[in-house]
Design an enzyme around this catalytic site. Structure first.
Site, PDB file in Angstrom:
ATOM      1  N   HIS A  80      64.349   3.045  42.235  1.00 44.29           N
ATOM      2  CA  HIS A  80      63.378   2.900  43.098  1.00 44.29           C
ATOM      3  C   HIS A  80      63.750   2.896  44.333  1.00 44.29           C
ATOM      4  O   HIS A  80      62.961   3.172  45.540  1.00 44.29           O
ATOM      5  CB  HIS A  80      62.352   2.100  42.338  1.00 44.29           C
ATOM      6  CG  HIS A  80      62.607   0.656  42.704  1.00 44.29           C
ATOM      7  ND1 HIS A  80      62.924   0.043  44.088  1.00 44.29           N
ATOM      8  CD2 HIS A  80      62.620  -0.260  41.717  1.00 44.29           C
ATOM      9  CE1 HIS A  80      63.097  -1.979  43.852  1.00 44.29           C
ATOM     10  NE2 HIS A  80      63.149  -1.530  42.818  1.00 44.29           N
ATOM     11  N   HIS A 104      67.275  -2.379  51.293  1.00 42.65           N
ATOM     12  CA  HIS A 104      67.356  -1.581  50.430  1.00 42.65           C
ATOM     13  C   HIS A 104      66.487   0.098  51.871  1.00 42.65           C
ATOM     14  O   HIS A 104      66.258  -1.007  52.406  1.00 42.65           O
ATOM     15  CB  HIS A 104      66.931  -1.532  49.267  1.00 42.65           C
ATOM     16  CG  HIS A 104      65.832  -2.296  49.457  1.00 42.65           C
ATOM     17  ND1 HIS A 104      65.457  -3.792  49.961  1.00 42.65           N
ATOM     18  CD2 HIS A 104      64.178  -1.498  50.578  1.00 42.65           C
ATOM     19  CE1 HIS A 104      63.901  -4.122  49.759  1.00 42.65           C
ATOM     20  NE2 HIS A 104      63.440  -2.421  50.018  1.00 42.65           N
ATOM     21  N   HIS A 106      64.243   2.659  52.320  1.00 44.44           N
ATOM     22  CA  HIS A 106      62.901   3.886  52.036  1.00 44.44           C
ATOM     23  C   HIS A 106      62.939   4.602  52.954  1.00 44.44           C
ATOM     24  O   HIS A 106      63.184   4.941  53.411  1.00 44.44           O
ATOM     25  CB  HIS A 106      61.613   2.943  51.733  1.00 44.44           C
ATOM     26  CG  HIS A 106      61.548   1.725  51.448  1.00 44.44           C
ATOM     27  ND1 HIS A 106      60.518   1.457  50.140  1.00 44.44           N
ATOM     28  CD2 HIS A 106      61.415  -0.005  51.611  1.00 44.44           C
ATOM     29  CE1 HIS A 106      60.749  -0.082  49.796  1.00 44.44           C
ATOM     30  NE2 HIS A 106      61.546  -0.481  50.726  1.00 44.44           N
ATOM     31  N   HIS A 123      65.107  -2.333  54.929  1.00 39.89           N
ATOM     32  CA  HIS A 123      64.208  -3.638  54.992  1.00 39.89           C
ATOM     33  C   HIS A 123      65.342  -4.663  53.806  1.00 39.89           C
ATOM     34  O   HIS A 123      66.538  -4.403  53.163  1.00 39.89           O
ATOM     35  CB  HIS A 123      63.137  -3.725  53.526  1.00 39.89           C
ATOM     36  CG  HIS A 123      61.799  -3.051  53.401  1.00 39.89           C
ATOM     37  ND1 HIS A 123      61.200  -2.100  53.116  1.00 39.89           N
ATOM     38  CD2 HIS A 123      61.500  -2.124  54.886  1.00 39.89           C
ATOM     39  CE1 HIS A 123      59.863  -1.510  53.167  1.00 39.89           C
ATOM     40  NE2 HIS A 123      60.746  -1.928  55.128  1.00 39.89           N
ATOM     41  N   THR A 187      56.723  -4.559  49.068  1.00 42.75           N
ATOM     42  CA  THR A 187      55.932  -3.230  49.198  1.00 42.75           C
ATOM     43  C   THR A 187      56.122  -2.759  47.154  1.00 42.75           C
ATOM     44  O   THR A 187      55.925  -1.575  47.647  1.00 42.75           O
ATOM     45  CB  THR A 187      56.521  -2.419  50.294  1.00 42.75           C
ATOM     46  OG1 THR A 187      58.097  -2.270  49.487  1.00 42.75           O
ATOM     47  CG2 THR A 187      56.128  -3.229  51.403  1.00 42.75           C
ATOM     48  N   THR A 188      56.955  -3.696  46.815  1.00 44.58           N
ATOM     49  CA  THR A 188      57.143  -2.742  45.288  1.00 44.58           C
ATOM     50  C   THR A 188      55.975  -3.898  44.760  1.00 44.58           C
ATOM     51  O   THR A 188      56.295  -5.671  45.098  1.00 44.58           O
ATOM     52  CB  THR A 188      58.646  -2.874  44.933  1.00 44.58           C
ATOM     53  OG1 THR A 188      59.211  -3.803  45.559  1.00 44.58           O
ATOM     54  CG2 THR A 188      58.971  -1.207  46.008  1.00 44.58           C
TER      55      THR A 188
END
Ligand SMILES: [Zn+2]
Length: 238
Positions: A80, A104, A106, A123, A187-188
């Protein structure tokens, strides 16, 4: 003691509001029906800069980061996001000590600033000894190439060996360390709340080719904006 009583009263009140007839009673036999507080303080949010409140003068305001050149444990495409595990970088955030666990990316940015998305948001997930999470959000815009971003891109290639490699986290953070702070969530899934967010509005650049390298893996892996629900967004510095 007083605040404990107040908290108990609040929970009772919330349950009563949901349960109606059983006013004032906590139903311990059906705790799964208690109203969940886990959908009121979610991330990401749109940061409305004009509505942000200045930090209290008596708050420790700094965002200090040291040991920014850190060994890379692992670079992975975890299904993801593109994620880099690293463990040496430390931070003092509002007077408390944290260690970087991973960062990571996004696409597009998850947070928006006055409604504006950036092509990419990094992030940087910091953890305190007691497990508290503080995430520093960094916006990436198209511009000069970024050496640390290139390290990540190169390490994603099949057969790349990250052993004995380091990365300079400082190259992925803006020089201006003013930030917007609020309390939100992962947020996941599991979307855990009580995560401290520090969103830095000054963007860092990557070249178009570098942005494209991230976007080629994940053209879209951003959660939609969540309601603020009255949470304060606090402005520190510029
Ligand atoms: Zn994230």
């Amino acid at each position: 003691m007083r605040h404990l009583l107040a908290a108990t009263a609040l929970v009772t009140c919330l349950v009563a509001g949901a349960a109606g007839a059983n006013e004032g009673k906590l139903d311990y036999a059906h705790q799964e029906k208690w109203p969940s507080a886990l959908d009121r303080a979610q991330s990401p949010i749109d940061i409305v800069t004009a509505a942000a409140v200045a930090a209290d003068d008596n708050e420790p305001q700094g965002l200090q980061i040291w040991r920014s050149v850190s060994p890379i444990d692992k670079v992975e495409d975890n299904g993801h996001a593109v994620q880099v595990d690293t463990h040496s970088t430390e931070a003092m955030i509002r007077g408390r000590h944290f260690t970087l666990a991973q960062f990571h990316f996004h696409a597009a940015s998850e947070h928006t600033i006055d409604g504006k998305h950036y092509p990419l948001e990094g992030h940087f997930v910091f953890k305190a000894q007691d497990g508290r999470l503080a995430v520093i959000g960094v916006m990436f815009a198209e511009g000069e190439a970024n050496a640390a971003a290139q390290t990540v891109i190169d390490d994603l290639k099949p057969g790349a060996d990250v052993a004995q490699k380091t990365i300079d986290i400082g190259q992925l953070l803006p020089k201006q360390r003013g930030y917007y702070h609020y309390l939100g969530s992962l947020t996941t899934p599991p979307l855990t709340e009580n995560v401290e967010w520090y969103v830095l509005p000054a963007p860092v650049t990557m070249s178009k080719a570098q942005l494209d390298a991230f976007l080629a893996r994940y053209p879209r892996n951003n959660r939609k904006l969540q309601p603020l629900n009255g949470r304060p967004v606090i402005r520190y510095g510029n």
